[in-house]
Design a protein around this motif. Structure first.
Motif, PDB file in Angstrom:
ATOM      1  N   ILE A  68       0.821  -1.216   0.000  1.00 41.04           N
ATOM      2  CA  ILE A  68       0.000   0.000   0.000  1.00 41.04           C
ATOM      3  C   ILE A  68       0.854   1.264   0.000  1.00 41.04           C
TER       4      ILE A  68
ATOM      5  N   ASP B 108      -5.432  -2.820   6.590  1.00 39.76           N
ATOM      6  CA  ASP B 108      -4.274  -2.005   6.186  1.00 39.76           C
ATOM      7  C   ASP B 108      -3.978  -0.943   7.242  1.00 39.76           C
TER       8      ASP B 108
ATOM      9  N   GLN C 143      -1.405   4.487   1.205  1.00 41.36           N
ATOM     10  CA  GLN C 143      -2.813   4.632   0.856  1.00 41.36           C
ATOM     11  C   GLN C 143      -3.538   3.321   1.171  1.00 41.36           C
TER      12      GLN C 143
ATOM     13  N   LYS D 117      -8.325   6.035  -0.809  1.00 42.38           N
ATOM     14  CA  LYS D 117      -8.788   4.739  -1.306  1.00 42.38           C
ATOM     15  C   LYS D 117      -9.588   3.953  -0.265  1.00 42.38           C
ATOM     16  N   TYR D 118      -9.747   4.545   0.894  1.00 37.19           N
ATOM     17  CA  TYR D 118     -10.571   3.949   1.947  1.00 37.19           C
ATOM     18  C   TYR D 118     -11.873   4.741   1.971  1.00 37.19           C
TER      19      TYR D 118
ATOM     20  N   LYS E 189     -15.441   3.601   0.914  1.00 43.06           N
ATOM     21  CA  LYS E 189     -16.631   2.851   0.534  1.00 43.06           C
ATOM     22  C   LYS E 189     -17.833   3.211   1.423  1.00 43.06           C
TER      23      LYS E 189
ATOM     24  N   LYS F  54      -6.427   0.541   1.793  1.00 47.57           N
ATOM     25  CA  LYS F  54      -7.699   0.253   1.140  1.00 47.57           C
ATOM     26  C   LYS F  54      -8.686  -0.436   2.080  1.00 47.57           C
ATOM     27  N   THR F  55      -8.169  -1.037   3.137  1.00 47.32           N
ATOM     28  CA  THR F  55      -9.014  -1.790   4.069  1.00 47.32           C
ATOM     29  C   THR F  55      -8.682  -1.382   5.502  1.00 47.32           C
TER      30      THR F  55
END
Length: 535
Positions: A12, A40, A34, A83-84, A86, A36-37
């Motif tokens: 990442i 991470d 960066q 990028k996190y 959602k 994403k989850t």
């Protein structure tokens, strides 16, 4: 000895130099991540603690100050949450009357706006832009401009954050309340906010009237203007001695677009920026002439207050957001609204003296806004009556009624919405100096004078702006915030005993956010590993 970056972090890691949106500051952290989850993010926090690294969290970088700038290129990591982003869920509130929307914290506000629009929903109030991340919009005290609405954080129902020990903490008005009070204006130093739940409302339109108003008329009518509509903004053009007054309320009328903007076009914007560049680099004395020219092209020079204003009906997002134009330095302060007329007179006098002496020139507009950060005290039995609430009714539906510890606004007494006067309202004044084509315009003398006037009116600066640290000292911060700052520090220390989130040492020291013995490491638990070099 050295260690390799763990594979969980290497995947990442991105190669990037961080800079603010306005290009006012930049930095090169040791690593830029960066995630994403949520896993991470756990990995980042736990490895930072393990190897005695500091973390700086950033979203859009719209804060023009060095608040998000790392200090040490070999010991600080930057975490960008773009990028996190959602959507997690949309569901009825616990009482079944409203809708609560939960999303990952890196989602930008404009992304959430689009999602809500498609679901027939909207945020109740916005700041001037929607570029910020969801975590960012609450972490520095973002607000809109309304006699009814306060900080954006009052729309928050629940927060989840990962603290410096790698623990997931849930907090809201009823659970971990002290953490919630600190996290709702956290400055990124409590932990990484990973999940945000907003209280949404059915999507709505606003009908606005935009008028040209002379500055003396604004001062004369000051007492009545700020309680005349749900949303109110003033843009002051000091060299023209005129303002634009924008007022709006919810409406069920059909959409009717505002008239076209002269500097909203490509060539209008380019011409305006070019004129500013000539002013700041070669001929500062032209600044007042340029302002008058631009104002005449954009709005005309005839006062239209209570006469022939420009009327528009827009969806709430389009109506509440505004065009920030160019990269800029920004200095914004909050103070009691009742001080407004005297402040405007003093600022106007100083601006004219600066022009006559050729010492400094200001850029326009100077933005004047208001908010209502008074809150009903549910513990004492004062509750908001929403039994007869309709779609176009004015005012907020609170996600919480908690005042953040580091709220910059004056502590004023709450009254029901139908009894609001100026004495319940906060005045915000926003001084802007543009950086045309990223030219490093001189702003310090004007901002210093601006701040002297605002500080004398019991004002405090917005945490994320370019304020003058000859006025805003760590001693002044303690004088302003006192016990609230002490309580915020206590929460910060409990959430992050190893100092994982104490990146940006220079900013922290200047502003007295944490005590210096903490920054020096005397109270920070040392990492078990003494190996801090990285391949």
């Amino acid at each position: 000895m050295s260690f390799s970056l763990p594979a969980s972090l290497a995947k990442i890691r991105v190669s990037r130099i961080h800079h603010t949106w306005a290009n006012t500051f930049q930095c090169s952290p040791q690593f830029y991540f960066q995630p994403k989850t949520i896993d991470d993010i756990y990995e980042i926090v736990n490895n930072a603690r393990k190897f005695n690294k500091k973390l700086m969290v950033v979203g859009s970088g719209h804060s023009p100050s060095d608040l998000t700038i790392t200090s040490n290129p070999i010991n600080e990591w930057l975490v960008n949450l773009d990028k996190y982003n959602k959507l997690i869920n949309v569901k009825p509130s616990l009482d079944g009357k409203f809708t609560d929307v939960t999303a990952q914290s890196g989602m930008r506000v404009y992304e959430l706006n689009d999602i809500l629009k498609n679901k027939g929903l909207a945020l109740q109030n916005l700041g001037s832009i929607s570029e910020q991340s969801l975590a960012g919009i609450i972490s520095t005290g973002t607000h809109g401009s309304s006699q009814y609405h306060g900080l954006i954080s009052n729309q928050i129902v629940n927060l989840k954050l990962i603290n410096g020990m790698g623990e997931l903490i849930n907090c809201n008005e009823f659970e971990n309340v002290e953490i919630f009070k600190a996290a709702c204006l956290s400055l990124g130093k409590i932990g990484i906010i990973v999940e945000v739940t907003f209280r949404a409302v059915p999507k709505f339109q606003i009908k606005s009237v935009q008028e040209v108003i002379n500055i003396e008329t604004l001062i004369e009518k000051f007492d009545s203007i700020w309680t005349s509509d749900e949303f109110i903004r003033v843009w002051w053009f000091p060299y023209t001695k005129k303002c634009i007054l924008w007022r709006a309320s919810k409406s069920d009328e059909p959409i009717s677009e505002p008239r076209k903007s002269w500097y909203g076009t490509f060539f209008g914007r380019l011409f305006y920026e070019s004129l500013l560049y000539i002013c700041v680099k070669f001929l500062p004395k032209l600044t007042s002439i340029v302002e008058k020219f631009v104002f005449s092209r954009q709005y005309g020079l005839i006062e239209t207050f209570n006469k022939n204003g420009d009327i528009a009906v827009q969806n709430s997002v389009d109506g509440l957001n505004m065009d920030c134009l160019f990269h800029q330095y920004v200095d914004e302060w909050a103070c009691p609204l009742v001080s407004g007329p005297e402040i405007i007179r003093l600022l106007s006098k100083s601006i004219e003296e600066g022009k006559e002496s050729n010492k400094f020139f200001v850029h326009s507009p100077i933005e004047i806004r208001c908010s209502n950060t008074t809150l009903p005290n549910y513990e004492s039995g004062v509750k908001q009556d929403l039994s007869k609430r309709e779609l176009i009714n004015k005012g907020p539906i609170y996600g919480n009624t908690v005042r953040p510890y580091l709220d910059t606004t004056p502590k004023l007494n709450y009254v029901p919405l139908d009894k609001i006067t100026n004495s319940q309202l906060t005045l915000y004044i926003n001084a802007t100096i543009y950086r045309p084509f990223d030219y490093n315009t001189d702003y310090k003398e004007w901002f210093h004078i601006f701040e002297e006037i605002m500080e004398a009116a019991d004002g405090k600066p917005h945490w994320a702006k370019n304020y003058d640290n000859s006025i805003v000292t760590k001693e002044k911060m303690m004088e302003w915030y006192g016990d609230d700052l002490i309580k915020w520090r206590e929460v910060r220390s409990k959430m992050d005993p190893n100092g994982v989130f104490l990146s940006g040492k220079e900013w922290l020291i200047r502003n007295g956010i944490v005590e210096e013995d903490v920054l020096s490491g005397k109270e920070v638990k040392e990492s078990k590993s003494s190996d801090n070099s990285v391949e």
